[in-house]
Design an enzyme around this catalytic site. Structure first.
Site, short mmCIF file in Angstrom:
data_model
loop_
_atom_site.label_atom_id
_atom_site.label_comp_id
_atom_site.label_asym_id
_atom_site.label_seq_id
_atom_site.Cartn_x
_atom_site.Cartn_y
_atom_site.Cartn_z
N GLY A 12 0.84 -1.31 -0.11
CA GLY A 12 0.01 0.16 -0.01
C GLY A 12 1.04 1.28 -0.17
O GLY A 12 0.40 2.28 0.61
N LEU A 60 -3.48 -7.92 -2.84
CA LEU A 60 -3.10 -8.78 -1.78
C LEU A 60 -4.03 -9.70 -1.39
O LEU A 60 -3.71 -10.47 -0.79
CB LEU A 60 -2.67 -7.90 -0.64
N ASN A 85 1.64 -2.54 5.50
CA ASN A 85 0.81 -1.24 5.59
C ASN A 85 -0.47 -1.37 4.84
O ASN A 85 -1.29 -0.68 5.38
CB ASN A 85 1.74 -0.20 5.24
N SER A 137 -3.27 -0.69 14.36
CA SER A 137 -4.30 0.42 14.82
C SER A 137 -4.44 0.42 16.28
O SER A 137 -4.78 -0.49 16.75
CB SER A 137 -5.62 0.45 14.05
N TYR A 150 -12.82 -4.28 11.36
CA TYR A 150 -11.60 -3.74 11.40
C TYR A 150 -10.81 -3.62 12.63
O TYR A 150 -9.64 -4.07 12.49
CB TYR A 150 -11.71 -2.19 10.73
N LYS A 154 -7.33 -5.73 13.37
CA LYS A 154 -5.79 -5.01 13.82
C LYS A 154 -5.54 -5.65 15.24
O LYS A 154 -4.32 -5.69 15.31
CB LYS A 154 -6.16 -3.54 14.02
N ILE A 183 -4.93 9.18 11.95
CA ILE A 183 -3.93 10.01 10.96
C ILE A 183 -4.53 10.47 9.80
O ILE A 183 -5.57 9.90 9.04
CB ILE A 183 -2.92 9.05 10.32
P1 NAP Z 1 -4.97 4.45 2.46
O1 NAP Z 1 -4.17 5.65 1.87
O2 NAP Z 1 -6.34 4.29 2.14
O3 NAP Z 1 -3.94 3.15 2.08
C1 NAP Z 1 -4.16 1.79 2.19
C2 NAP Z 1 -3.63 1.31 1.13
O4 NAP Z 1 -3.94 -0.08 1.13
C3 NAP Z 1 -4.10 1.72 -0.21
O5 NAP Z 1 -2.97 2.60 -0.83
C4 NAP Z 1 -4.27 0.64 -1.20
O6 NAP Z 1 -3.44 0.53 -2.26
C5 NAP Z 1 -3.97 -0.67 -0.29
N1 NAP Z 1 -4.76 -1.73 -0.50
C6 NAP Z 1 -6.13 -1.68 -0.09
N2 NAP Z 1 -6.76 -3.04 -0.41
C7 NAP Z 1 -5.73 -3.67 -1.18
C8 NAP Z 1 -5.65 -4.83 -1.82
N3 NAP Z 1 -6.61 -5.67 -1.71
N4 NAP Z 1 -4.42 -5.27 -2.36
C9 NAP Z 1 -3.46 -4.43 -2.18
N5 NAP Z 1 -3.51 -3.12 -1.41
C10 NAP Z 1 -4.60 -2.76 -1.08
O7 NAP Z 1 -4.92 4.53 4.06
P2 NAP Z 1 -3.77 4.75 5.13
O8 NAP Z 1 -4.44 5.70 6.22
O9 NAP Z 1 -2.62 5.41 4.61
O10 NAP Z 1 -3.56 3.41 5.83
C11 NAP Z 1 -2.60 2.50 5.66
C12 NAP Z 1 -2.37 1.64 6.88
O11 NAP Z 1 -2.65 2.38 8.12
C13 NAP Z 1 -3.67 0.54 6.89
O12 NAP Z 1 -3.37 -0.63 7.35
C14 NAP Z 1 -4.58 1.23 7.73
O13 NAP Z 1 -5.38 0.44 8.39
C15 NAP Z 1 -3.67 1.72 9.09
N6 NAP Z 1 -4.03 2.67 10.04
C16 NAP Z 1 -4.69 3.99 9.36
C17 NAP Z 1 -5.02 5.09 10.31
C18 NAP Z 1 -5.54 6.39 9.77
O14 NAP Z 1 -6.13 7.07 10.69
N7 NAP Z 1 -5.35 6.56 8.71
C19 NAP Z 1 -5.22 4.71 11.76
C20 NAP Z 1 -4.62 3.48 12.17
C21 NAP Z 1 -4.45 2.50 11.26
P3 NAP Z 1 -4.21 1.16 -3.74
O15 NAP Z 1 -4.55 2.44 -3.30
O16 NAP Z 1 -2.94 1.06 -4.67
O17 NAP Z 1 -5.51 0.35 -3.99
#
Ligand code: NAP
Length: 243
Positions: A12, A60, A85, A137, A150, A154, A183
């Protein structure tokens, strides 16, 4: 880019937290593999920004997607750092939640992490070294209304991290997870303004985190933290801390 530290893969890698991790690891001297699924344009732009980086496109949630990543890295001679990630969420109160959404979220957040770590862990074991950093998370520890699946996935990532750290320690592979709080990324962008304000009220540091706040911890666990394994590091502006 400083000295060549080897290859780091960020799944990701074109997303919010993922792109910040790619930048930070490139700055630390890694050749960065930017994995993505649908964000072709941002992934390509990021690759152009980071010298030596390369792209791997894969879904994935499928076995062939993970196997493709394995083959690409094998052809490059292996991997030194894996940042699991990629993740997604489909939020709904449990009573209205759909089984199909459960399966999809589990397959991306949990199943793929298990399978990719299994395959790339073996690759690292051959080098007797490696770092694996799983992004979980805060809600894996606190729970969150509307996020039953979700939050469950996690929490599972934190438990998986512990087991891997025990199995992989004697290969010199360190495994940790980072549990971000809220975030500013595409994942939280769509929250209603009112809800964002409510969240910020619960954060002692008074703001949502930035992707770079997580990336700097990833960099620490990739390049330093030589005596850290099996831990979940909470990075959330003070809203939760494990005792
Ligand atoms: P994001 O920008 O939506 O990034 C998530 C990425 O996961 C996307 O770029 C997407 O790739 C990839 N993804 C989703 N489904 C997929 C699949 N089937 N196969 C391959 N790749 C896939 O969100 P983010 O906030 O940066 O999240 C990154 C990580 O941090 C995640 O694990 C999320 O749960 C965790 N997190 C985020 C927060 C927050 O507040 N933002 C808080 C706690 C934890 P494509 O765009 O190329 O499809």
């Amino acid at each position: 880019m400083s000295e060549n530290k080897g290859i780091a893969l960020v799944t990701g890698g074109a997303g919010g937290i993922g792109a910040a991790c790619c930048r930070e690891l490139a700055k630390a001297g890694y050749r960065v593999g930017i994995h993505y699924r649908s964000s072709d344009l941002s992934a390509k732009k990021l690759m152009e920004e980071l010298p030596g980086s390369f792209l791997i496109k894969a879904d994935l949630s499928t076995e062939v997607g993970v196997d493709h990543i394995y083959e690409e890295l094998k052809a490059l001679g292996g991997i030194d750092v894996l940042v699991n990630n990629a993740g997604m969420t489909k939020d709904a109160p449990l009573m209205r939640a759909k089984l199909a959404d459960f399966d999809q979220v589990v397959s991306v957040n949990m199943r793929s992490t298990w399978y990719l770590t299994k395959r790339l862990g073996r690759m690292m074991a051959r080098k007797s070294a490696g770092r694996i950093i799983n992004i979980s998370s805060v809600v894996g520890s606190t729970g969150n209304a509307g996020q039953s699946v979700y939050a469950m996935t996690k929490a599972a990532i934190n438990s998986f991290t512990k087991t891997c750290s025990l199995e992989f320690a004697h290969y010199g592979i360190l495994v940790n997870s980072i549990a971000p709080g809220f975030i500013e990324t595409p994942m939280t962008e769509s929250l209603p303004e009112e809800e964002k304000l409510k969240i910020i009220e619960r954060i002692p540091l008074g703001r949502m985190g930035k992707p770079e706040d997580i990336a700097s911890m990833v960099r620490f666990l990739a390049t330093e933290g030589n005596y850290c394994t099996g831990n979940t590091f909470h990075v959330n502006g003070g809203m939760y801390g494990a005792l």
